[in-house]
Design a protein around this motif. Structure first.
Motif, PDB file in Angstrom:
ATOM      1  N   ARG A 183     -12.646  25.900  56.670  1.00 28.89           N
ATOM      2  CA  ARG A 183     -13.983  26.262  56.217  1.00 28.89           C
ATOM      3  C   ARG A 183     -14.650  25.042  55.611  1.00 28.89           C
ATOM      4  N   VAL A 184     -15.946  24.956  55.828  1.00 25.07           N
ATOM      5  CA  VAL A 184     -16.720  23.904  55.193  1.00 25.07           C
ATOM      6  C   VAL A 184     -16.875  24.309  53.736  1.00 25.07           C
ATOM      7  N   GLN A 185     -16.514  23.409  52.821  1.00 19.54           N
ATOM      8  CA  GLN A 185     -16.529  23.771  51.404  1.00 19.54           C
ATOM      9  C   GLN A 185     -16.991  22.603  50.543  1.00 19.54           C
ATOM     10  N   ALA A 186     -17.198  22.894  49.277  1.00 21.52           N
ATOM     11  CA  ALA A 186     -17.625  21.870  48.320  1.00 21.52           C
ATOM     12  C   ALA A 186     -16.635  20.711  48.359  1.00 21.52           C
ATOM     13  N   GLY A 187     -17.190  19.496  48.350  1.00 25.64           N
ATOM     14  CA  GLY A 187     -16.372  18.302  48.402  1.00 25.64           C
ATOM     15  C   GLY A 187     -16.273  17.708  49.798  1.00 25.64           C
ATOM     16  N   ASP A 188     -16.560  18.510  50.828  1.00 25.89           N
ATOM     17  CA  ASP A 188     -16.531  18.035  52.212  1.00 25.89           C
ATOM     18  C   ASP A 188     -17.816  17.286  52.540  1.00 25.89           C
ATOM     19  N   GLN A 189     -17.740  16.411  53.543  1.00 27.24           N
ATOM     20  CA  GLN A 189     -18.948  15.838  54.121  1.00 27.24           C
ATOM     21  C   GLN A 189     -19.595  16.938  54.957  1.00 27.24           C
ATOM     22  N   ALA A 190     -20.893  17.082  54.853  1.00 26.25           N
ATOM     23  CA  ALA A 190     -21.603  18.101  55.617  1.00 26.25           C
ATOM     24  C   ALA A 190     -21.566  17.732  57.098  1.00 26.25           C
ATOM     25  N   PRO A 191     -21.135  18.662  57.960  1.00 29.90           N
ATOM     26  CA  PRO A 191     -21.151  18.375  59.395  1.00 29.90           C
ATOM     27  C   PRO A 191     -22.573  18.060  59.862  1.00 29.90           C
ATOM     28  N   ASP A 192     -22.708  16.968  60.597  1.00 37.81           N
ATOM     29  CA  ASP A 192     -24.023  16.569  61.087  1.00 37.81           C
ATOM     30  C   ASP A 192     -24.443  17.478  62.235  1.00 37.81           C
ATOM     31  N   PHE A 193     -25.736  17.616  62.419  1.00 35.86           N
ATOM     32  CA  PHE A 193     -26.265  18.422  63.518  1.00 35.86           C
ATOM     33  C   PHE A 193     -27.679  17.975  63.832  1.00 35.86           C
ATOM     34  N   VAL A 194     -28.147  18.384  64.996  1.00 33.28           N
ATOM     35  CA  VAL A 194     -29.533  18.187  65.408  1.00 33.28           C
ATOM     36  C   VAL A 194     -30.041  19.545  65.874  1.00 33.28           C
ATOM     37  N   LEU A 195     -31.139  20.008  65.261  1.00 30.22           N
ATOM     38  CA  LEU A 195     -31.777  21.265  65.664  1.00 30.22           C
ATOM     39  C   LEU A 195     -33.277  21.034  65.804  1.00 30.22           C
ATOM     40  N   GLU A 196     -33.916  21.931  66.521  1.00 32.08           N
ATOM     41  CA  GLU A 196     -35.364  21.872  66.696  1.00 32.08           C
ATOM     42  C   GLU A 196     -36.049  22.688  65.613  1.00 32.08           C
ATOM     43  N   ASP A 197     -37.182  22.145  65.121  1.00 35.75           N
ATOM     44  CA  ASP A 197     -37.983  22.923  64.178  1.00 35.75           C
ATOM     45  C   ASP A 197     -38.983  23.782  64.965  1.00 35.75           C
ATOM     46  N   MET A 198     -39.853  24.470  64.263  1.00 34.78           N
ATOM     47  CA  MET A 198     -40.780  25.404  64.906  1.00 34.78           C
ATOM     48  C   MET A 198     -41.841  24.681  65.750  1.00 34.78           C
ATOM     49  N   GLU A 199     -42.037  23.394  65.529  1.00 37.17           N
ATOM     50  CA  GLU A 199     -43.006  22.625  66.314  1.00 37.17           C
ATOM     51  C   GLU A 199     -42.338  21.906  67.485  1.00 37.17           C
TER      52      GLU A 199
END
Length: 175
Positions: A36-52
């Protein structure tokens, strides 16, 4: 007699296969550890589209605090906390804190209607294929991750937040 033996062997085989499947499922559920992703971990990177239609990459926000929220339009607790997030966003966006609200696999029409109804100005991202939701192992929503300027998760929050909670969390990740 021969048919009776065949039926017995077939039934016994099916019973053994079902017992094996149940035992394997129980083993997987109780004896394997989920990461599980938890406090202290590096946040997994991602690319998502916004509403525009713009691409937003988490790692591009290094140096800023990120309030990463997973939500759905049908989720009443999510709807309840959105005005609090909007209010605090207006106060903290110029202080180095960004909100990214990740909608989980809903239609553009549903998301747009929700955003307009609540007057949201922070970035709303679309996780159409649930890849980011799965990467962060989101089970209940709303779930929020407080990510510091270095990309480290400081806190994971599940459930509804008050406006005071949101303000305290923004302060926690302010660079």
């Amino acid at each position: 007699m021969r048919n009776k033996n065949r039926r017995f062997i077939l039934r016994l085989s099916l019973l053994l296969i079902m017992m094996f499947a149940i035992a394997y499922t129980l083993y997987q559920h109780f004896f394997t550890e989920k990461i599980r992703v938890q406090a202290g971990d590096q946040a997994p990177d991602f690319v998502l589209e916004d509403m525009e239609g713009n691409k937003v990459q988490l790692s591009d926000l290094k140096g800023r605090g990120v309030f990463l929220n997973f939500w759905g339009t049908w989720c009443k607790p999510c709807e309840q906390e959105m005005p609090y997030m909007e209010s605090q966003y207006k106060q903290y966006k110029d202080l180095g804190v960004e909100i990214l609200a990740v909608n989980i696999a809903e239609s553009d029409i549903a998301i747009e209607s929700f955003v307009k109804r609540h007057g949201l100005t922070f970035p709303v991202l679309k996780d159409k294929d649930r890849a980011v939701t799965e990467a962060y192992d989101i089970i209940p929503i709303p779930t929020s991750f407080l990510i510091d300027k270095n990309g480290t998760i400081q806190k994971v929050i599940t459930g509804t937040m008050t406006e005071k909670d949101v303000a305290n969390y923004m302060e926690l990740i302010k660079p």
